[in-house]
Design an enzyme around this catalytic site. Structure first.
Site, PDB file in Angstrom:
ATOM      1  N   ASP A  26      41.734  43.419  46.456  1.00 44.72           N
ATOM      2  CA  ASP A  26      40.555  43.163  47.413  1.00 44.72           C
ATOM      3  C   ASP A  26      39.432  43.785  46.937  1.00 44.72           C
ATOM      4  O   ASP A  26      39.521  45.081  46.348  1.00 44.72           O
ATOM      5  CB  ASP A  26      40.679  43.394  48.686  1.00 44.72           C
ATOM      6  CG  ASP A  26      39.540  42.877  49.659  1.00 44.72           C
ATOM      7  OD1 ASP A  26      39.758  41.524  50.254  1.00 44.72           O
ATOM      8  OD2 ASP A  26      38.668  43.312  50.069  1.00 44.72           O
ATOM      9  N   ARG A  63      52.801  38.341  54.838  1.00 47.74           N
ATOM     10  CA  ARG A  63      51.667  38.846  55.742  1.00 47.74           C
ATOM     11  C   ARG A  63      52.201  39.301  57.107  1.00 47.74           C
ATOM     12  O   ARG A  63      51.715  39.953  57.736  1.00 47.74           O
ATOM     13  CB  ARG A  63      50.428  37.822  55.756  1.00 47.74           C
ATOM     14  CG  ARG A  63      49.239  38.276  56.433  1.00 47.74           C
ATOM     15  CD  ARG A  63      48.542  39.108  55.733  1.00 47.74           C
ATOM     16  NE  ARG A  63      47.283  39.850  56.153  1.00 47.74           N
ATOM     17  CZ  ARG A  63      46.932  40.561  57.266  1.00 47.74           C
ATOM     18  NH1 ARG A  63      48.181  41.237  57.816  1.00 47.74           N
ATOM     19  NH2 ARG A  63      45.889  40.786  57.664  1.00 47.74           N
ATOM     20  N   ARG A  67      41.505  33.112  44.758  1.00 46.40           N
ATOM     21  CA  ARG A  67      42.280  33.405  45.851  1.00 46.40           C
ATOM     22  C   ARG A  67      43.469  32.656  45.729  1.00 46.40           C
ATOM     23  O   ARG A  67      44.109  32.210  46.885  1.00 46.40           O
ATOM     24  CB  ARG A  67      41.315  33.012  47.057  1.00 46.40           C
ATOM     25  CG  ARG A  67      40.452  34.231  47.253  1.00 46.40           C
ATOM     26  CD  ARG A  67      39.698  33.614  48.735  1.00 46.40           C
ATOM     27  NE  ARG A  67      38.511  34.430  48.981  1.00 46.40           N
ATOM     28  CZ  ARG A  67      37.412  33.986  49.238  1.00 46.40           C
ATOM     29  NH1 ARG A  67      37.328  32.689  49.934  1.00 46.40           N
ATOM     30  NH2 ARG A  67      36.117  34.784  49.807  1.00 46.40           N
ATOM     31  N   ARG A  87      46.253  32.808  51.551  1.00 38.37           N
ATOM     32  CA  ARG A  87      46.777  32.238  52.996  1.00 38.37           C
ATOM     33  C   ARG A  87      47.084  30.841  52.834  1.00 38.37           C
ATOM     34  O   ARG A  87      47.727  30.631  53.998  1.00 38.37           O
ATOM     35  CB  ARG A  87      45.489  32.500  53.914  1.00 38.37           C
ATOM     36  CG  ARG A  87      45.595  34.271  54.237  1.00 38.37           C
ATOM     37  CD  ARG A  87      44.407  34.229  55.303  1.00 38.37           C
ATOM     38  NE  ARG A  87      42.974  34.117  54.558  1.00 38.37           N
ATOM     39  CZ  ARG A  87      41.803  34.141  55.354  1.00 38.37           C
ATOM     40  NH1 ARG A  87      42.012  33.927  56.690  1.00 38.37           N
ATOM     41  NH2 ARG A  87      40.657  33.712  54.743  1.00 38.37           N
ATOM     42  N   TYR A 112      28.110  45.021  51.793  1.00 40.39           N
ATOM     43  CA  TYR A 112      29.331  45.336  52.749  1.00 40.39           C
ATOM     44  C   TYR A 112      29.188  46.518  53.360  1.00 40.39           C
ATOM     45  O   TYR A 112      29.390  46.782  54.385  1.00 40.39           O
ATOM     46  CB  TYR A 112      30.684  44.989  51.967  1.00 40.39           C
ATOM     47  CG  TYR A 112      31.370  43.564  52.063  1.00 40.39           C
ATOM     48  CD1 TYR A 112      31.537  43.066  53.230  1.00 40.39           C
ATOM     49  CD2 TYR A 112      31.278  42.954  50.904  1.00 40.39           C
ATOM     50  CE1 TYR A 112      32.140  41.569  53.049  1.00 40.39           C
ATOM     51  CE2 TYR A 112      31.619  41.602  50.869  1.00 40.39           C
ATOM     52  CZ  TYR A 112      32.187  41.041  52.016  1.00 40.39           C
ATOM     53  OH  TYR A 112      32.664  39.590  51.901  1.00 40.39           O
TER      54      TYR A 112
END
Length: 361
Positions: free
Chosen positions: A81, A43, A30, A34, A157
């Site tokens: 992703d 974003r 990652r 963020r 998921y």
């Protein structure tokens, strides 16, 4: 395959092949994300999956940490992703802020409605385009990593409808419908095979399979349900590359939480590198796998909040444990899981500098 700029830094490729290196190559799961203000700026104007599906945007955010930490990072990882695979299989996924499936799979009858054949190149071609553009934009500074989620993690998921603390829905499938579960895991694996092959054709120089929820399975259930589909991916990718006359690239498996099973993974899963989390000592991991695979990891991501003295101390400890007082060999430095959003980018820089300082042969 396209012609790409010559590599200036192949450290991670050599480590993945089990070779001695002058220091440990380092990247962070990652790393394009963020915690970076430049990512947050992008974003602010774009939906998460819009960034994934727009090659120019995916390229931009992939390059952001490489620019910021030039000379310190030894790999880029394409911004995407793991849940693009369920999307390619016809499932809707919303990111707000975490992943949400409005229509998860409730029973095996729901899985029967999924397409039996997926045109992966058509559905996920935007990832390939982003990889090719990024390879050129990197100008050989560092290699580019492609990836996918592991079948068990994606299965979880798709049935839970998002993240879970109990995993009771997806585990109920394993226990109630074992054969239907195995069939769905293999169906997911086949999409992953085509997806990884497409990424490699597009320019990915390593690929990683993220089994983020591997540790939620008992060891015998991991061996029964998760491992066969992981083996299917590693053998399937290699077979398709060989058939197409394309050089095979190193493959990494990150079975988070299955630290008691890393010897099994090294013996049977068919990967070149095994990623480990922070809950196992690297020396123990090395004893478990021997020289069969390279290792990747494994600093606790929360140490990036612990202050620079603690961070340097633990990087030094990690380096000594991986190296065992010997030359740096078959080790790719990383965190034991992804970097988290609140990290100060300058503490990330310090982590990278510490790896450079303390992992040298």
């Amino acid at each position: 395959m396209a012609s790409f700029p010559l590599m200036k830094n192949d450290l991670i490729l050599r480590a993945a092949r089990g070779e001695e290196t002058e220091r440990a190559p380092v990247w962070v799961m990652r790393q394009a994300g963020r915690y970076l203000p430049e990512f947050l700026a992008v974003r602010a104007d774009h939906d998460f999956f819009e960034i994934c599906r727009t090659p120019a945007l995916a390229m931009e955010v992939t390059l952001q940490p490489i620019r910021r930490y030039s000379g310190l990072l030894d790999a880029a990882i394409i911004f995407s992703d793991i849940l693009v695979v369920p999307q390619a299989m016809g499932m809707e996924v919303i990111m707000n802020p975490g992943p949400h499936f409005p229509n998860p799979l409730i029973t095996p009858a729901d899985a029967e409605k999924l397409p039996k054949v997926v045109d992966v190149d058509k559905e996920l071609g935007y990832v390939y385009e982003a990889i090719t553009q990024t390879r050129h934009a990197l100008k050989g500074e560092v290699p580019l990593i492609g990836f996918c989620g592991a079948p068990w993690t994606l299965f979880s998921y798709m049935i839970e409808g998002g993240g879970s603390k109990t995993f009771h829905k997806c585990k109920s499938w394993l226990f109630k419908y074992p054969e239907e579960s195995k069939a769905l895991l293999n169906q997911i694996a086949d999409v992953c095979i085509d997806f990884l092959v497409g990424q490699i054709k597009a320019g990915a120089q390593l690929v990683q399979v993220f089994d983020s929820w591997a540790g939620e399975l008992a060891p015998h259930h991991f061996e029964e349900f998760a491992l066969p589909s992981l083996q299917r991916i590693s053998s399937g990718v290699r077979a398709k590359l060989v058939a197409a006359g394309i050089p095979v690239v190193p493959m990494t498996l990150f079975p988070k939480g299955q630290n008691l099973q890393i010897a099994l993974c090294a013996d049977k899963a068919g990967y070149d590198v095994i990623g480990i989390d922070w809950c196992i000592d690297p020396a123990d991991a090395r004893r478990a796998v021997g020289d069969k695979v390279a290792l990747q990891g494994n600093l606790d991501p929360n140490l990036l909040y612990g202050g620079r003295d603690a961070l340097e101390r633990e990087v030094k400890r990690m380096s000594e444990s991986f190296n065992g007082g010997k030359k740096t060999k078959a080790w790719i430095a990383n965190l034991g899981h992804g970097i988290t959003p609140g990290v100060d980018p300058e503490d990330m820089r310090w982590f990278l500098e510490c790896v450079h300082s303390h992992s040298a042969a």
